[in-house]
Enzyme design. Structure first.
Site, short mmCIF file in Angstrom:
data_model
loop_
_atom_site.label_atom_id
_atom_site.label_comp_id
_atom_site.label_asym_id
_atom_site.label_seq_id
_atom_site.Cartn_x
_atom_site.Cartn_y
_atom_site.Cartn_z
N TYR A 61 0.85 -1.19 0.00
CA TYR A 61 0.00 0.00 0.00
C TYR A 61 0.89 1.24 0.00
O TYR A 61 1.60 1.50 0.96
CB TYR A 61 -0.90 0.04 1.23
CG TYR A 61 -1.99 -1.00 1.28
CD1 TYR A 61 -2.31 -1.79 0.19
CD2 TYR A 61 -2.73 -1.19 2.44
CE1 TYR A 61 -3.32 -2.73 0.25
CE2 TYR A 61 -3.74 -2.13 2.51
CZ TYR A 61 -4.03 -2.90 1.42
OH TYR A 61 -5.03 -3.84 1.48
N GLY A 212 -18.01 1.44 -3.74
CA GLY A 212 -18.87 2.61 -3.75
C GLY A 212 -20.21 2.42 -4.44
O GLY A 212 -21.08 3.30 -4.37
N SER A 215 -23.06 2.79 -2.03
CA SER A 215 -23.05 3.99 -1.19
C SER A 215 -24.27 4.86 -1.41
O SER A 215 -24.59 5.72 -0.58
CB SER A 215 -21.79 4.82 -1.45
OG SER A 215 -21.83 5.38 -2.76
#
Length: 323
Positions: A61, A212, A215
């Site tokens: 990451y 998402g 969402s």
């Protein structure tokens, strides 16, 4: 500190918070900007203060940035945090190149991670996914050696098949399975989830809002520079169809007085005491909302509506699993 619900990792493993904090978005991903580091560290501190102790990171990451950030955040608070680290993914300039799960590479990765994190032992260490070019026995056997050396406490796996999970667990007890799971991504319910439950392995479920989609804020088409355009789930007719399904989620959430994101997290949480929603956050403002999702209770009718609307195959197109 809030008396937060706990989950046990493995049959005889530790108790950790049932809501996990994903730290990935605190670093640059897919070539995007790096979020404000001060706010990211403050988010980790507040999560720990509120009893969320499961911190999930990966050595890839932000090319190590994420581990260094987590290391700064837990300095002086090591006993408050349970650190989960994924390894094995190889990137260059933000581009995925593949995996390196050779034993010699794993022994190299662990030492860099310990240095970046500033700790002596990683609580949960796991390959980011399996590589058919290296036998499962060699991968897990190498991490088991690290357990004996005191560099790792518990072994996890990520993005794995049921057969691979059983094989891994036969080499060394596996404490946790990290895998994408949401209303929109239910393919693992047929064999992988039952295998984990049978073996007493906790499930760390990421992508609760399916990048998402769930969402309630997504609109078609996406912006041209949106990384999700690479996934067929977010393209053309697929996206239009999928957003029609999300309207049902939005209405149900509105009726209950919650956001669609909260309901999506709550649904994952409701799938069992052995399942942990892993939610990525980089701002403190997200913590109260996501913690409140863990207290949502559904009626049988609401569960039926969600499960039928988002039955396996109801969402069209592929996602991160087909990158």
């Amino acid at each position: 500190m809030k008396n937060i619900t706990k989950i046990q990792l493995g049959q005889n493993g530790p108790l950790v918070s049932k809501l996990g904090l994903g730290c990935m978005r605190m670093s640059s991903i897919w070539g995007g900007p790096t979020p404000d580091e001060t706010e990211s560290i403050a988010t980790i501190h507040e999560a720990l203060d509120r009893g969320i102790n499961f911190l999930n990171t990966g050595d890839f990451y932000g090319a190590g940035h994420n581990e260094m950030l987590v290391g700064k955040a837990i300095k002086g608070r090591r006993d408050d945090a349970f650190i989960s680290v994924k390894f094995g993914a190889i990137f260059h300039n933000g581009q995925w190149l593949g995996l390196d799960l050779r034993p010699i590479a794993i022994k190299n990765f662990i030492n860099y991670s310990l240095t970046r994190l500033g700790i002596e032992t990683i609580d949960l260490y796991q390959p980011s996914r399996m590589d058919d070019s290296v036998p499962v026995e060699d991968i897990i056997g190498t991490v088991a050696d690290l357990v004996r050396e005191g560099k790792v406490r518990h072994i996890g796996v990520s993005e794995i098949t049921a057969d691979q999970l059983r094989k891994a667990n036969s080499v060394h007890p596996i404490s946790a399975l990290e895998i994408g799971y949401s209303l929109a991504e239910r393919g693992i319910e047929s064999d992988l989830l039952p295998a984990a439950k049978e073996l007493g392995i906790a499930v760390v479920a990421f992508a609760n809002t399916a990048e998402g989609l769930l969402s309630g804020e997504m609109k078609a088409p996406l912006a041209e520079n949106d990384y999700r355009n690479h996934f067929s789930r977010f393209q053309g007719k697929h996206l239009i169809h999928n957003l029609e399904k999300v309207e049902v989620l939005k209405q149900l959430a509105s009726n209950k007085g919650y956001t669609p994101t909260q309901v999506a997290i709550a649904w994952v949480n409701a799938q069992g005491g052995h399942i942990m929603p892993l939610v990525s956050m980089s701002r403190r403002s997200r913590l109260p909302e996501n913690m409140a999702a863990m207290d949502i209770v559904f009626t049988p009718e609401e569960i039926h509506t969600l499960n039928t609307t988002f039955a396996t195959g109801a969402i069209q197109g592929g996602t991160y699993l087909q990158r």
